[in-house]
Design a protein around this motif. Structure first.
Motif, mmCIF file in Angstrom:
data_model
loop_
_atom_site.group_PDB
_atom_site.id
_atom_site.type_symbol
_atom_site.label_atom_id
_atom_site.label_comp_id
_atom_site.label_asym_id
_atom_site.label_seq_id
_atom_site.Cartn_x
_atom_site.Cartn_y
_atom_site.Cartn_z
ATOM 1 N N ILE A 228 1.123 12.483 -60.281
ATOM 2 C CA ILE A 228 -0.195 12.330 -60.896
ATOM 3 C C ILE A 228 -0.564 13.602 -61.651
ATOM 4 O O ILE A 228 -0.391 14.719 -61.148
ATOM 5 C CB ILE A 228 -1.259 12.014 -59.821
ATOM 6 C CG1 ILE A 228 -1.057 10.595 -59.265
ATOM 7 C CG2 ILE A 228 -2.659 12.185 -60.364
ATOM 8 C CD1 ILE A 228 -1.470 9.483 -60.197
ATOM 9 N N ASN B 246 -12.033 6.962 -57.660
ATOM 10 C CA ASN B 246 -11.008 6.164 -58.330
ATOM 11 C C ASN B 246 -11.485 4.787 -58.752
ATOM 12 O O ASN B 246 -10.874 4.169 -59.631
ATOM 13 C CB ASN B 246 -9.789 6.033 -57.413
ATOM 14 C CG ASN B 246 -9.112 7.374 -57.194
ATOM 15 O OD1 ASN B 246 -8.417 7.881 -58.059
ATOM 16 N ND2 ASN B 246 -9.321 7.970 -56.020
ATOM 17 N N THR C 46 -9.160 6.393 -62.938
ATOM 18 C CA THR C 46 -8.060 7.009 -62.215
ATOM 19 C C THR C 46 -7.339 8.009 -63.107
ATOM 20 O O THR C 46 -7.261 7.817 -64.320
ATOM 21 C CB THR C 46 -7.043 5.943 -61.754
ATOM 22 O OG1 THR C 46 -6.728 5.095 -62.870
ATOM 23 C CG2 THR C 46 -7.593 5.110 -60.614
ATOM 24 N N PRO D 227 -4.018 9.780 -64.784
ATOM 25 C CA PRO D 227 -2.777 9.127 -65.225
ATOM 26 C C PRO D 227 -1.547 9.647 -64.483
ATOM 27 O O PRO D 227 -1.535 10.755 -63.940
ATOM 28 C CB PRO D 227 -2.697 9.512 -66.705
ATOM 29 C CG PRO D 227 -3.385 10.840 -66.768
ATOM 30 C CD PRO D 227 -4.487 10.789 -65.746
ATOM 31 N N PHE D 228 -0.513 8.830 -64.480
ATOM 32 C CA PHE D 228 0.807 9.287 -64.035
ATOM 33 C C PHE D 228 1.439 10.119 -65.143
ATOM 34 O O PHE D 228 1.276 9.839 -66.337
ATOM 35 C CB PHE D 228 1.707 8.092 -63.709
ATOM 36 C CG PHE D 228 1.423 7.464 -62.379
ATOM 37 C CD1 PHE D 228 1.828 8.079 -61.205
ATOM 38 C CD2 PHE D 228 0.756 6.249 -62.287
ATOM 39 C CE1 PHE D 228 1.573 7.505 -59.974
ATOM 40 C CE2 PHE D 228 0.494 5.671 -61.063
ATOM 41 C CZ PHE D 228 0.912 6.306 -59.896
ATOM 42 N N TYR E 128 -4.459 3.913 -63.626
ATOM 43 C CA TYR E 128 -3.658 5.108 -63.937
ATOM 44 C C TYR E 128 -3.105 5.103 -65.358
ATOM 45 O O TYR E 128 -2.111 5.768 -65.644
ATOM 46 C CB TYR E 128 -2.528 5.282 -62.910
ATOM 47 C CG TYR E 128 -2.997 5.146 -61.485
ATOM 48 C CD1 TYR E 128 -3.605 6.212 -60.841
ATOM 49 C CD2 TYR E 128 -2.884 3.939 -60.783
ATOM 50 C CE1 TYR E 128 -4.065 6.098 -59.531
ATOM 51 C CE2 TYR E 128 -3.345 3.809 -59.482
ATOM 52 C CZ TYR E 128 -3.942 4.899 -58.866
ATOM 53 O OH TYR E 128 -4.416 4.771 -57.582
ATOM 54 N N VAL F 241 2.470 2.083 -67.032
ATOM 55 C CA VAL F 241 1.996 2.215 -65.657
ATOM 56 C C VAL F 241 2.391 1.007 -64.817
ATOM 57 O O VAL F 241 2.574 1.122 -63.599
ATOM 58 C CB VAL F 241 0.471 2.447 -65.630
ATOM 59 C CG1 VAL F 241 -0.316 1.148 -65.651
ATOM 60 C CG2 VAL F 241 0.080 3.252 -64.406
ATOM 61 N N TYR G 5 -2.693 8.183 -54.569
ATOM 62 C CA TYR G 5 -2.299 9.579 -54.382
ATOM 63 C C TYR G 5 -3.157 10.317 -53.360
ATOM 64 O O TYR G 5 -2.875 11.476 -53.030
ATOM 65 C CB TYR G 5 -2.372 10.316 -55.725
ATOM 66 C CG TYR G 5 -3.766 10.339 -56.297
ATOM 67 C CD1 TYR G 5 -4.626 11.394 -56.063
ATOM 68 C CD2 TYR G 5 -4.239 9.269 -57.055
ATOM 69 C CE1 TYR G 5 -5.915 11.397 -56.557
ATOM 70 C CE2 TYR G 5 -5.515 9.267 -57.562
ATOM 71 C CZ TYR G 5 -6.352 10.321 -57.309
ATOM 72 O OH TYR G 5 -7.641 10.311 -57.788
#
Length: 543
Positions: free
Chosen positions: A88, A110, A114, A116-117, A310, A371, A494
Motif C-alpha cells: 500500500i 477506508n 482507500t 492505492p496499491f 484501492y 486493482v 492493510y
C-alpha cells in the motif's frame, strides 16, 4: 515519478514482462526500437521491470496491451494477505501531532476512500507512456489506449460475474454518477413505485426523488440498525402490480451491516420488479457475482467506485442488462455517444459507448482493472476473514470502554456477518471533538458526522421529528458543529490488530482524561482544530 520499494521478497527475480514476447506470440516482424522513460521501481523486481521495458518494443498495439496486462498480473501476483500492507502506498507515512511529535498515521477512514496499491501506480505510469484519446483515433497511442480501456472492461466484468453477451459494464465518474444514471433509465411512470430503505446512502435515495418518482422506504430496527425485512416484504405486497424497482445497499457505510441482497432480489423478482444494488461498500470487502439471467436471486444492476477499492483517479462502474439501455437515449449526450448527427436527427452509438459521454477517464478505469488483479491475488475470502478478525477484536475491546456507545450490530463473535465499519459516540464529548482528538493527539484518521446517510443516522440516534426540525434550522444558519452525528472506524485490507489496540487505547485515554489540547471551531470548515496548531495543512502540502 513514483519510486516503488521492493515490498515482496518472494518476488525477487520475477520478471514483469512488458515489452517481451512469448514464443508463438503475435508481432509484426522486426521490432522498432523506442526509448520511453518508464518509472524505475527499486529492488530485484523493479530491476526486472526496467530491463524488460528497455527492450525493443514492437508497434502492434494488441501486443503492447497484452504486455501491459502481463505486467499488471505479474506485479499483482506477489501481493498476498501477508504482504498486502507493504503493498500500500503511504502506509508508513508519519504525521505531526498537536505537540510537535511525529507518529505513523493510522487510517481508519477506508469507508470514505482507500489508499492505492503500489502496483496500480506502477502500471498506471507504464501506461502513460502510451496514453492517448480512446476510440476512433488512428494513431498508435490512441489504439493502445482504446485496447487497454476495453480490456479493463472485460477484467471488471469477469470480477463481478457480468456476461458481456447480454449485460454491459459502463464506466462512470463514481458510484454516485452510476446511481444517478441507472435512476434516469429505470425511473417508472408516476403511478409506479421505487422501494428503497432508510439505511441508504444519499446517492441511492436522492436520484429517485429528484426524478419525481414515488419512493417508499423499508424501515430499520433501531436497536441494531438492521433492515426490517418483514417491513420490506409488506411494502412489496402493498405495491403489488405497481412496484418497478427495489434499490438497496449491499453493505452499510454507517454500520457495516450486510442486507440479505439475494433474498431481497428474489422478493423483488417475484413481484415483477428489478433490483439495483449500491455495491460501493460491498465490492472492496466481499466476493460478488451478479448471477445468471434465469437466477431468481440475480442482481440486475450494481454500482461501485474505484476509489473505495484501492484504485485512485476517479472512476466508477455501473453494470446491468443491455436491454435497459439499448432502446433509450443516453442520459448525458454529446461527444462519444453518437454514430451520426444531422440537423434533424441523431443515431446513437452502441453500448456501452453511448453511455460514456465525453472523453472517458482511461487512467481511472485502468486503475480499477489493475486493482481487480491485486484483489484476486489476495483472495476475497482471505481479505474478508482478515477484516472479520479486526472487527471481532475491535468490538470485544470497544464494548468494554467506559462511556462509549456503539451503534449497529455489537456482537464480537460476529454470529451475523458484517463489514469492519463501527460507529460510536462518547459521553460528554461531541463527535467532532472526539474525531479531532483522535487525529491531532493520536494520529488516527477517522470520519465523523452522518456519512451521507442522515435518515439512517437519525434513526440510530433516536432523533425525533421536532429535534430534526431544530437541526435543519441550525444547519440552515450555518451551524454544522452542534448537529448530532457519530464517529466511524472503518477497516481495510492493510490495517492491523496493533492499530486496533492503539485506537482503543486512544479512546480510553480521551474518555478517561479528556482531550489533551484545547480546541476551537475553525470558522471556515466548522471543524475542531487545536487552538495553537504546530503545523498547518498548507505548510505540509504547499500548493
Amino acid at each position: 515519478m513514483v519510486a516503488v520499494q521492493e515490498r515482496h521478497p518472494a518476488q525477487a527475480g520475477r520478471e514483469v514482462r512488458l515489452g517481451s514476447r512469448p514464443s508463438g506470440g503475435r508481432g509484426p516482424g522486426p521490432a522498432r526500437n523506442v526509448t520511453p522513460s518508464y518509472p524505475t521501481p527499486s529492488g530485484a523486481r523493479g530491476t526486472a521491470v526496467c530491463q524488460r521495458l528497455e527492450e525493443a518494443i514492437p508497434v502492434a498495439f494488441e501486443d503492447e496491451v497484452a504486455d501491459l496486462c502481463q505486467a499488471c498480473a505479474d506485479l499483482a501476483s506477489g501481493v498476498t494477505m501477508a504482504t498486502a500492507r507493504k503493498a500500500i502506498v503511504g502506509v508508513d507515512r508519519k504525521v505531526p501531532l498537536y505537540d510537535g511529535r511525529q507518529i505513523t498515521y493510522v487510517n481508519f477512514d477506508n469507508a470514505a476512500t482507500t489508499p492505492p496499491f503500489e502496483s496500480v501506480l506502477t502500471v498506471s505510469q507504464m501506461f502513460l507512456q502510451w496514453y492517448g484519446s480512446v476510440h476512433r483515433g488512428s494513431g498508435l497511442k490512441a489504439q493502445i489506449s482504446t485496447h487497454a480501456f476495453e480490456r479493463c472492461r472485460e477484467v471488471v466484468a469477469d470480477f463481478i460475474g457480468a456476461d458481456l453477451l447480454w449485460q454491459t459494464v459502463i464506466f462512470t465518474q463514481n458510484a454516485t454518477h452510476a446511481l444517478n444514471k441507472v435512476a434516469m433509465h429505470l425511473a417508472p411512470p408516476p403511478d409506479h413505485v421505487v422501494l428503497t430503505t432508510v439505511m441508504e446512502h444519499h446517492s441511492n435515495m436522492l436520484p429517485w426523488r429528484k426524478l419525481g418518482c414515488h419512493v417508499d422506504y423499508a424501515r430499520i430496527t433501531r436497536e441494531d440498525g438492521r433492515l426490517d425485512l418483514a417491513d420490506l416484504e409488506a411494502k412489496v405486497r402493498r405495491h403489488a402490480g405497481k412496484l418497478a424497482v427495489v434499490s438497496v445497499t449491499g453493505a452499510s457505510n454507517v454500520t457495516g451491516i450486510l442486507p440479505p441482497i439475494r433474498r431481497i432480489a428474489r422478493i423483488a423478482h417475484e413481484a415483477g420488479a428489478q433490483i439495483v444494488v449500491d455495491a460501493t461498500q460491498l465490492i472492496p470487502h466481499r466476493g460478488f457475482k451478479m448471477g445468471a439471467p434465469d437466477d431468481p436471486e440475480r442482481i440486475d444492476f450494481i454500482a461501485f467506485s474505484g476509489h473505495k477499492m484501492y484504485a485512485p483517479f476517479g472512476a466508477g462502474v455501473l453494470a446491468g442488462p443491455k436491454a435497459a439501455f439499448e432502446d433509450r437515449a443516453p442520459d448525458d449526450v454529446g461527444g462519444g455517444t453518437v454514430h451520426a448527427v444531422t440537423m434533424d436527427d441523431v443515431m446513437w452509438a452502441p453500448l456501452p459507448e453511448k453511455e460514456e459521454a465525453g472523453t472517458p477517464n482511461v487512467l481511472g478505469c485502468l486503475a480499477i482493472g489493475c486493482v481487480v488483479k491485486v484483489l484476486e491475488s489476495i483472495g476475497m475470502d482471505n481479505l474478508a476473514e482478515h477484516e472479520r478478525e479486526l472487527t471481532r477484536r475491535a468490538l470485544a475491546k470497544l464494548s468494554r470502554v467506559e462511556g462509549l456507545t456503539l451503534y449497529g450490530l455489537k456482537d464480537p463473535d460476529l454470529t451475523e456477518d458484517r463489514l469492519g465499519v463501527i460507529t460510536m459516540n462518547a459521553r460528554d464529548l461531541c463527535h467532532g471533538h472526539l474525531a479531532a482528538a483522535l487525529g491531532h493527539e493520536w494520529g488516527i484518521g477517522v470520519r465523523n458526522g452522518c456519512f451521507c446517510a442522515q435518515p439512517y443516522v437519525r434513526e440510530l440516534l433516536g432523533i425525533t421529528d421536532a429535534e430534526m426540525h431544530s437541526i435543519v434550522a441550525r444547519l440552515t444558519a450555518g451551524d454544522h458543529a452542534t448537529v448530532p452525528g457519530m464517529v466511524r472506524f472503518s477497516f481495510g485490507v492493510y490495517n492491523t490488530p496493533d492499530e486496533v489496540d492503539y485506537a482503543v487505547e486512544a479512546l480510553q485515554a480521551i474518555l478517561a482524561h479528556g482531550p489533551r489540547a484545547n480546541y476551537i471551531l475553525d470558522p471556515q470548515h466548522m471543524e475542531y482544530v487545536p487552538e495553537t496548531p504546530i503545523v498547518r495543512v498548507q505548510e505540509l502540502l504547499p500548493i
